[in-house]
Design a protein around this motif. Sequence first.
Motif, short mmCIF file in Angstrom:
data_model
loop_
_atom_site.label_atom_id
_atom_site.label_comp_id
_atom_site.label_asym_id
_atom_site.label_seq_id
_atom_site.Cartn_x
_atom_site.Cartn_y
_atom_site.Cartn_z
N GLY A 78 0.78 -1.23 0.00
CA GLY A 78 0.00 0.00 0.00
C GLY A 78 0.81 1.29 0.00
N VAL A 79 2.09 1.24 -0.43
CA VAL A 79 2.87 2.48 -0.44
C VAL A 79 2.41 3.37 -1.60
CG1 VAL A 79 4.88 1.33 0.58
CG2 VAL A 79 4.76 1.63 -1.90
N PRO A 80 2.51 4.68 -1.44
CA PRO A 80 2.12 5.60 -2.52
C PRO A 80 2.96 5.36 -3.78
CG PRO A 80 2.28 6.78 -0.45
CD PRO A 80 2.87 5.42 -0.22
N PHE A 81 2.27 5.32 -4.91
CA PHE A 81 2.90 5.05 -6.21
C PHE A 81 2.50 6.13 -7.19
CE2 PHE A 81 2.53 3.52 -10.53
CZ PHE A 81 3.70 2.81 -10.75
N LEU A 82 3.47 6.60 -7.99
CA LEU A 82 3.20 7.58 -9.04
C LEU A 82 3.80 7.08 -10.35
CD1 LEU A 82 2.27 10.41 -10.05
CD2 LEU A 82 4.53 11.27 -9.35
N GLY A 83 2.97 6.94 -11.37
CA GLY A 83 3.43 6.61 -12.72
C GLY A 83 3.39 7.86 -13.59
N ILE A 84 4.43 8.05 -14.39
CA ILE A 84 4.56 9.25 -15.22
C ILE A 84 4.63 8.85 -16.70
CG2 ILE A 84 6.04 11.21 -15.81
CD1 ILE A 84 6.98 11.23 -12.88
N CYS A 85 3.76 9.44 -17.52
CA CYS A 85 3.70 9.24 -18.97
C CYS A 85 3.54 7.75 -19.28
CB CYS A 85 4.92 9.87 -19.65
SG CYS A 85 4.70 10.04 -21.46
N VAL A 86 4.50 7.10 -19.92
CA VAL A 86 4.35 5.67 -20.20
C VAL A 86 4.32 4.89 -18.89
CG1 VAL A 86 5.25 3.68 -21.47
CG2 VAL A 86 5.47 5.96 -22.45
N GLY A 87 4.94 5.40 -17.85
CA GLY A 87 4.83 4.78 -16.54
C GLY A 87 3.39 4.74 -16.04
N MET A 88 2.58 5.72 -16.42
CA MET A 88 1.15 5.67 -16.14
C MET A 88 0.47 4.66 -17.06
SD MET A 88 -1.92 8.41 -16.88
CE MET A 88 -2.28 7.78 -18.51
N GLN A 89 0.81 4.67 -18.33
CA GLN A 89 0.17 3.77 -19.29
C GLN A 89 0.41 2.30 -18.94
OE1 GLN A 89 1.44 4.91 -23.22
NE2 GLN A 89 0.35 6.86 -23.17
N LEU A 90 1.56 2.00 -18.35
CA LEU A 90 1.86 0.62 -17.99
C LEU A 90 0.92 0.06 -16.94
CD1 LEU A 90 5.78 0.64 -17.92
CD2 LEU A 90 4.29 -0.38 -19.65
N LEU A 91 0.16 0.92 -16.25
CA LEU A 91 -0.83 0.45 -15.30
C LEU A 91 -1.97 -0.28 -15.99
CD1 LEU A 91 -1.08 3.67 -13.09
CD2 LEU A 91 0.18 1.58 -12.55
N ALA A 92 -2.13 -0.08 -17.28
CA ALA A 92 -3.26 -0.62 -18.03
C ALA A 92 -3.17 -2.14 -18.17
CB ALA A 92 -3.32 0.02 -19.42
N THR A 93 -4.29 -2.71 -18.58
CA THR A 93 -4.34 -4.15 -18.86
C THR A 93 -3.45 -4.51 -20.04
OG1 THR A 93 -6.66 -4.07 -18.16
CG2 THR A 93 -5.90 -6.08 -19.27
N ARG A 94 -3.48 -3.66 -21.07
CA ARG A 94 -2.68 -3.93 -22.28
C ARG A 94 -2.47 -2.63 -23.05
NH1 ARG A 94 -7.34 -6.45 -22.40
NH2 ARG A 94 -9.05 -5.43 -23.52
N GLY A 95 -1.47 -2.66 -23.92
CA GLY A 95 -1.21 -1.56 -24.83
C GLY A 95 -1.26 -2.04 -26.26
N LYS A 96 -1.69 -1.16 -27.17
CA LYS A 96 -1.88 -1.54 -28.58
C LYS A 96 -0.83 -0.89 -29.48
CE LYS A 96 -5.34 -3.54 -29.45
NZ LYS A 96 -5.63 -4.99 -29.46
N GLU A 97 0.33 -0.58 -28.92
CA GLU A 97 1.40 0.05 -29.69
C GLU A 97 2.37 -1.03 -30.16
OE1 GLU A 97 4.39 3.91 -29.30
OE2 GLU A 97 3.29 3.18 -27.54
#
Length: 209
Positions: A78-97
């Motif tokens: 439960g530690v605070p987490f911050l994703g930035i740009c693609v680091g945010m996108q990696l939270l997703a189920t999948r990417g289509k790139e």
Amino acid sequence: MAEAIALIDYGAGNLHSVHNALRAAGAGHVHVTADPDIVRGAQRIVLPGVGSFKACANGLKAIPGLVEALEERVLEGGVPFLGICVGMQLLATRGKEHGTTRGLGWIAGEVRPIERSDPAIKVPHMGWNDVRPMRHADGASLIEAGEAYFLHSFHFAVADGHHVAAMTDHGGGLVAAVARDNIVGVQFHPEKSQAYGLDLLARFLDWRP
């Protein structure tokens, strides 16, 4: 005692600028690391990302034990987490790139190309744009209205609107930030967003989800 912050180095982030921005925002110990043991001991975690979803996802997964350490510390600890740009996108189920690539799956949805609804709309979405908070999301208190610097050709299509923490407009609405429990991700670059970005990082450093 200053908190230990893990800034994840998996070969796909603007680490120097993010490190400097965290320090300018008031961070004490920032460890630029890919060591799972250091990640397990961190009080806060920042995942940057520059480049394609596929390259970033593969780079993260290629480091033995790193994804498992992130899941243990963030999802279980439960530690605070911050994703930035693609680091945010990696939270997703999948990417289509460049084909379909599995993400971390922490926030359901997929990363898709930005579609041009108007020939005047330029892709990539590059430069300063408004950030409009959506107050229903967990962690949305971190996101304030203002202008931030964006640079992306793909966007996070979030499955559950309650995880959308902010929107921006570029020929239509695009997700600018996501949030769930102790997890926040921003599509824009706080390290390039001057006072607005430093204020966001300072709030993240004080955040107690």
